[in-house]
Design an enzyme around this catalytic site. Structure first.
Site, short mmCIF file in Angstrom:
data_model
loop_
_atom_site.label_atom_id
_atom_site.label_comp_id
_atom_site.label_asym_id
_atom_site.label_seq_id
_atom_site.Cartn_x
_atom_site.Cartn_y
_atom_site.Cartn_z
N ASP A 1 99.26 61.66 67.74
CA ASP A 1 100.62 61.11 67.88
C ASP A 1 100.72 59.88 68.77
O ASP A 1 101.58 59.81 69.66
CB ASP A 1 101.58 62.20 68.37
CG ASP A 1 101.73 63.35 67.38
OD1 ASP A 1 101.06 63.33 66.34
OD2 ASP A 1 102.52 64.27 67.66
N ASP B 1 103.46 62.37 63.93
CA ASP B 1 104.67 63.17 63.88
C ASP B 1 105.58 62.43 62.89
O ASP B 1 105.82 61.23 63.05
CB ASP B 1 105.27 63.21 65.29
CG ASP B 1 106.05 64.47 65.60
OD1 ASP B 1 105.69 65.56 65.10
OD2 ASP B 1 107.04 64.37 66.36
N HIS C 1 108.94 63.04 60.87
CA HIS C 1 110.09 63.89 60.58
C HIS C 1 111.08 63.25 59.62
O HIS C 1 111.37 62.05 59.73
CB HIS C 1 110.85 64.19 61.88
CG HIS C 1 110.07 64.93 62.92
ND1 HIS C 1 109.42 66.12 62.67
CD2 HIS C 1 109.87 64.66 64.25
CE1 HIS C 1 108.85 66.54 63.80
NE2 HIS C 1 109.09 65.68 64.76
N HIS D 1 113.41 61.47 66.92
CA HIS D 1 112.17 60.72 67.16
C HIS D 1 111.29 60.77 65.92
O HIS D 1 111.39 61.69 65.11
CB HIS D 1 111.40 61.31 68.36
CG HIS D 1 110.89 62.70 68.10
ND1 HIS D 1 111.69 63.81 68.24
CD2 HIS D 1 109.69 63.16 67.67
CE1 HIS D 1 111.00 64.90 67.93
NE2 HIS D 1 109.77 64.53 67.57
N LYS E 1 102.61 65.45 60.13
CA LYS E 1 103.12 66.79 60.47
C LYS E 1 104.59 66.71 60.81
O LYS E 1 105.11 65.64 61.14
CB LYS E 1 102.33 67.38 61.63
CG LYS E 1 102.42 66.58 62.89
CD LYS E 1 101.43 67.06 63.90
CE LYS E 1 101.56 66.29 65.20
NZ LYS E 1 102.91 66.32 65.78
N CYS F 1 101.91 68.63 71.45
CA CYS F 1 101.08 68.44 70.26
C CYS F 1 99.58 68.45 70.55
O CYS F 1 98.81 68.97 69.74
CB CYS F 1 101.52 67.18 69.52
SG CYS F 1 103.19 67.41 68.84
C1 VGL Z 1 105.75 66.10 70.24
C2 VGL Z 1 107.73 67.02 70.91
C3 VGL Z 1 108.25 66.86 69.65
C4 VGL Z 1 104.35 65.69 70.61
C5 VGL Z 1 106.24 65.92 68.97
O1 VGL Z 1 103.78 64.80 69.94
O2 VGL Z 1 103.80 66.25 71.58
N1 VGL Z 1 106.48 66.67 71.20
N2 VGL Z 1 107.51 66.30 68.69
ZN ZN Z 2 108.37 65.83 66.80
#
Ligand code: VGL
Ligand code: ZN
Length: 212
Positions: free
Chosen positions: A8, A48, A50, A83, A108, A153
């Site tokens: 990420d 990440d 979404h 995010h 993901k 993550c």
């Molecule tokens: C993450 C919170 C929400 C991460 C991703 O990459 O650690 N944390 N989405």
């Molecule tokens: Zn996330």
């Protein structure tokens, strides 16, 4: 054969981003240095990714704020600011990442009904991203993990890697945490260690790289 997993490294997790991880940009040079070393058969990145209606966003729950905890379809869920929405600049790799070194990307958090901290499975451990099968198919039996965030993550990616039987190392100077509660990152590292993850520093890996 060993793979490097970059977790990420996206704009929204960098300082100024929607879910900024303190000092998050400090891990990018570590990622670049390791990705450029000849140690790895594969350099994998997770993103990440979404949809705008994702259930982890506080904005999608009337009266809720980021940092609160709810139950989302039977699972405990921390609510986050909006995010890493698919195709937005926030979801893109940070510009300072030498992304040309990345040989394969796994996405993901694409299902609006369940969050996915691990690069391998959703938080309900129901659906795989394909990362585990890909690594096994490629003959990879060992992974080094770094990125953001240590306490979410990175932690769940490393724990799943170890559980799936990969010899797993955490490159600890290549990680930073959210630390909603003080000490979350330290506790996450302890949890990974207890699960058999070896905690290492990038300098030692780069020095050893000349030998293996
Ligand atoms: C993450 C919170 C929400 C991460 C991703 O990459 O650690 N944390 N989405
Ligand atoms: Zn996330």
């Amino acid at each position: 054969m060993r793979a490097l997993i970059l977790v990420d490294l996206q704009n929204d997790f960098m300082p100024g981003g929607a879910l900024a991880v303190p000092d998050g940009d400090a891990v990018v040079p570590v990622a670049n240095a390791l990705a450029a070393s000849s140690t790895y058969a594969h350099v994998i990145a997770t993103q990440d990714w979404h949809p705008a209606d994702h259930g982890s966003f506080a904005a999608n729950h009337a009266g809720r704020s980021p940092g609160e905890q709810i139950e989302l379809h039977g699972l405990a869920q921390v609510l986050w600011p909006v995010h890493c929405v698919q195709e937005t600049r926030g979801a893109a790799f940070v510009d300072t990442l030498e992304a040309s070194r990345v040989t394969k990307v796994f996405f993901k958090g694409t299902d609006p009904t369940v969050d996915s901290y691990s690069g391998f499975f959703d938080n309900g451990q129901r659906k795989a991203t394909g990362l585990g099968a890909f690594l096994k198919d490629q003959g990879v039996n060992a992974v080094d993990v770094l990125g953001l965030a240590t306490d979410y993550c990175v932690k769940f990616t490393a724990l799943d890697a170890a559980r799936l039987g990969f010899a797993t190392r955490l490159v600890v100077d290549g990680c930073r945490g959210v630390n909603l509660s003080e000490g979350d990152s330290e506790r996450a590292v302890a949890e990974m260690r207890a699960a058999g993850v070896e905690v290492v520093e990038s300098d030692a890996l780069l020095a050893a790289g000349a030998r293996d």
